[in-house]
Design a protein around this motif. Structure first.
Motif, PDB file in Angstrom:
ATOM      1  N   UNK A  39       0.821  -1.208   0.000  1.00  0.00           N
ATOM      2  CA  UNK A  39       0.000   0.000   0.000  1.00  0.00           C
ATOM      3  C   UNK A  39       0.855   1.259   0.000  1.00  0.00           C
ATOM      4  N   UNK A  40       2.077   1.156   0.503  1.00  0.00           N
ATOM      5  CA  UNK A  40       3.024   2.273   0.498  1.00  0.00           C
ATOM      6  C   UNK A  40       4.384   1.732   0.069  1.00  0.00           C
ATOM      7  N   UNK A  41       4.545   1.375  -1.206  1.00  0.00           N
ATOM      8  CA  UNK A  41       5.766   0.702  -1.632  1.00  0.00           C
ATOM      9  C   UNK A  41       7.026   1.539  -1.396  1.00  0.00           C
ATOM     10  N   UNK A  42       8.066   0.853  -0.992  1.00  0.00           N
ATOM     11  CA  UNK A  42       9.376   1.480  -0.783  1.00  0.00           C
ATOM     12  C   UNK A  42      10.023   1.767  -2.143  1.00  0.00           C
ATOM     13  N   UNK A  43      11.148   2.447  -2.095  1.00  0.00           N
ATOM     14  CA  UNK A  43      11.885   2.742  -3.323  1.00  0.00           C
ATOM     15  C   UNK A  43      12.617   1.523  -3.867  1.00  0.00           C
ATOM     16  N   UNK A  44      12.979   0.602  -2.961  1.00  0.00           N
ATOM     17  CA  UNK A  44      13.725  -0.590  -3.378  1.00  0.00           C
ATOM     18  C   UNK A  44      13.449  -1.723  -2.397  1.00  0.00           C
ATOM     19  N   UNK A  45      13.793  -2.922  -2.824  1.00  0.00           N
ATOM     20  CA  UNK A  45      13.681  -4.085  -1.955  1.00  0.00           C
ATOM     21  C   UNK A  45      14.729  -3.961  -0.846  1.00  0.00           C
ATOM     22  N   UNK A  46      14.350  -4.346   0.349  1.00  0.00           N
ATOM     23  CA  UNK A  46      15.229  -4.298   1.515  1.00  0.00           C
ATOM     24  C   UNK A  46      16.521  -5.084   1.226  1.00  0.00           C
ATOM     25  N   UNK A  47      17.690  -4.428   1.314  1.00  0.00           N
ATOM     26  CA  UNK A  47      18.954  -5.109   1.012  1.00  0.00           C
ATOM     27  C   UNK A  47      19.235  -6.315   1.915  1.00  0.00           C
ATOM     28  N   UNK A  48      18.749  -6.287   3.146  1.00  0.00           N
ATOM     29  CA  UNK A  48      18.952  -7.431   4.038  1.00  0.00           C
ATOM     30  C   UNK A  48      18.083  -8.608   3.587  1.00  0.00           C
ATOM     31  N   UNK A  49      16.870  -8.334   3.114  1.00  0.00           N
ATOM     32  CA  UNK A  49      16.029  -9.396   2.548  1.00  0.00           C
ATOM     33  C   UNK A  49      16.691  -9.978   1.302  1.00  0.00           C
ATOM     34  N   UNK A  50      17.280  -9.124   0.483  1.00  0.00           N
ATOM     35  CA  UNK A  50      18.001  -9.579  -0.714  1.00  0.00           C
ATOM     36  C   UNK A  50      19.136 -10.515  -0.299  1.00  0.00           C
ATOM     37  N   UNK A  51      19.897 -10.118   0.713  1.00  0.00           N
ATOM     38  CA  UNK A  51      21.019 -10.943   1.177  1.00  0.00           C
ATOM     39  C   UNK A  51      20.537 -12.276   1.749  1.00  0.00           C
ATOM     40  N   UNK A  52      19.459 -12.240   2.518  1.00  0.00           N
ATOM     41  CA  UNK A  52      18.929 -13.470   3.107  1.00  0.00           C
ATOM     42  C   UNK A  52      18.463 -14.444   2.028  1.00  0.00           C
ATOM     43  N   UNK A  53      17.818 -13.922   1.004  1.00  0.00           N
ATOM     44  CA  UNK A  53      17.359 -14.787  -0.081  1.00  0.00           C
ATOM     45  C   UNK A  53      18.519 -15.283  -0.934  1.00  0.00           C
ATOM     46  N   UNK A  54      19.550 -14.459  -1.087  1.00  0.00           N
ATOM     47  CA  UNK A  54      20.735 -14.889  -1.843  1.00  0.00           C
ATOM     48  C   UNK A  54      21.376 -16.108  -1.189  1.00  0.00           C
ATOM     49  N   UNK A  55      21.319 -16.179   0.143  1.00  0.00           N
ATOM     50  CA  UNK A  55      21.838 -17.357   0.839  1.00  0.00           C
ATOM     51  C   UNK A  55      21.091 -18.626   0.427  1.00  0.00           C
ATOM     52  N   UNK A  56      19.856 -18.479  -0.031  1.00  0.00           N
ATOM     53  CA  UNK A  56      19.036 -19.609  -0.477  1.00  0.00           C
ATOM     54  C   UNK A  56      19.146 -19.824  -1.990  1.00  0.00           C
ATOM     55  N   UNK A  57      19.975 -19.000  -2.643  1.00  0.00           N
ATOM     56  CA  UNK A  57      20.123 -19.119  -4.092  1.00  0.00           C
ATOM     57  C   UNK A  57      18.994 -18.478  -4.874  1.00  0.00           C
ATOM     58  N   UNK A  58      18.268 -17.552  -4.237  1.00  0.00           N
ATOM     59  CA  UNK A  58      17.149 -16.871  -4.894  1.00  0.00           C
ATOM     60  C   UNK A  58      17.490 -15.391  -4.992  1.00  0.00           C
ATOM     61  N   UNK A  59      17.477 -14.870  -6.210  1.00  0.00           N
ATOM     62  CA  UNK A  59      17.839 -13.472  -6.453  1.00  0.00           C
ATOM     63  C   UNK A  59      16.583 -12.611  -6.554  1.00  0.00           C
ATOM     64  N   UNK A  60      16.384 -11.739  -5.564  1.00  0.00           N
ATOM     65  CA  UNK A  60      15.267 -10.795  -5.618  1.00  0.00           C
ATOM     66  C   UNK A  60      15.779  -9.360  -5.756  1.00  0.00           C
ATOM     67  N   UNK A  61      17.068  -9.204  -6.020  1.00  0.00           N
ATOM     68  CA  UNK A  61      17.689  -7.875  -6.076  1.00  0.00           C
ATOM     69  C   UNK A  61      17.090  -6.988  -7.168  1.00  0.00           C
ATOM     70  N   UNK A  62      16.664  -7.569  -8.263  1.00  0.00           N
ATOM     71  CA  UNK A  62      16.160  -6.761  -9.372  1.00  0.00           C
ATOM     72  C   UNK A  62      14.665  -6.469  -9.271  1.00  0.00           C
TER      73      UNK A  62
END
Length: 132
Positions: A39-62
């Protein structure tokens, strides 16, 4: 049966909903259409969430946070809010769930990992239900 569409919603569409969408894309592949919004989207995906998902081999950075629209809710078969009390339009005949999860905003990676893991577990159950 047509391919189901799942919409994950949280306020900023930068953490929980993005992680859930990442897991659903990975686990269901093209068998499920995946949407996420806030409802109030941020400017970008949370970098810590990106890092946590990268540990699982899932890229949400883009991924880019999206604004929640009535059209997205209409399109979805399943609407999952992420424990943030977000107001979401209600349409009869849709499945609604609220997953109560801590917000990863402002947290370090060690604090986000258990949130990520809880999301993964819930998405695995969802996939089993949708594709049974």
């Amino acid at each position: 049966m047509s391919k189901p569409t799942v919409l994950f919603v949280c306020v900023h569409n930068a953490g929980r909903s993005q992680m859930a969408a990442g897991y659903l894309r990975r686990l269901a592949g093209d068998r499920v259409d995946v949407l996420s919004a806030g409802s109030q989207p941020a400017d970008q995906v949370n970098p810590v969430a990106v890092a946590a998902m990268a540990e699982e081999g899932i890229d949400i950075a883009s991924r880019q946070p999206q604004v929640l629209t009535e059209g997205a809710v209409r399109e979805a078969d399943v609407v999952i809010t992420m424990g943030c009390g977000d107001a979401c339009p209600f349409f009869p005949g849709k499945r609604y769930e609220d997953w109560v999860l801590d917000d990863p905003a402002g947290q370090d990676l060690a604090a986000v990992r258990p949130i990520r893991d809880a999301i993964r577990d819930r998405v695995q159950v969802l996939v089993a239900e949708l594709l049974a």
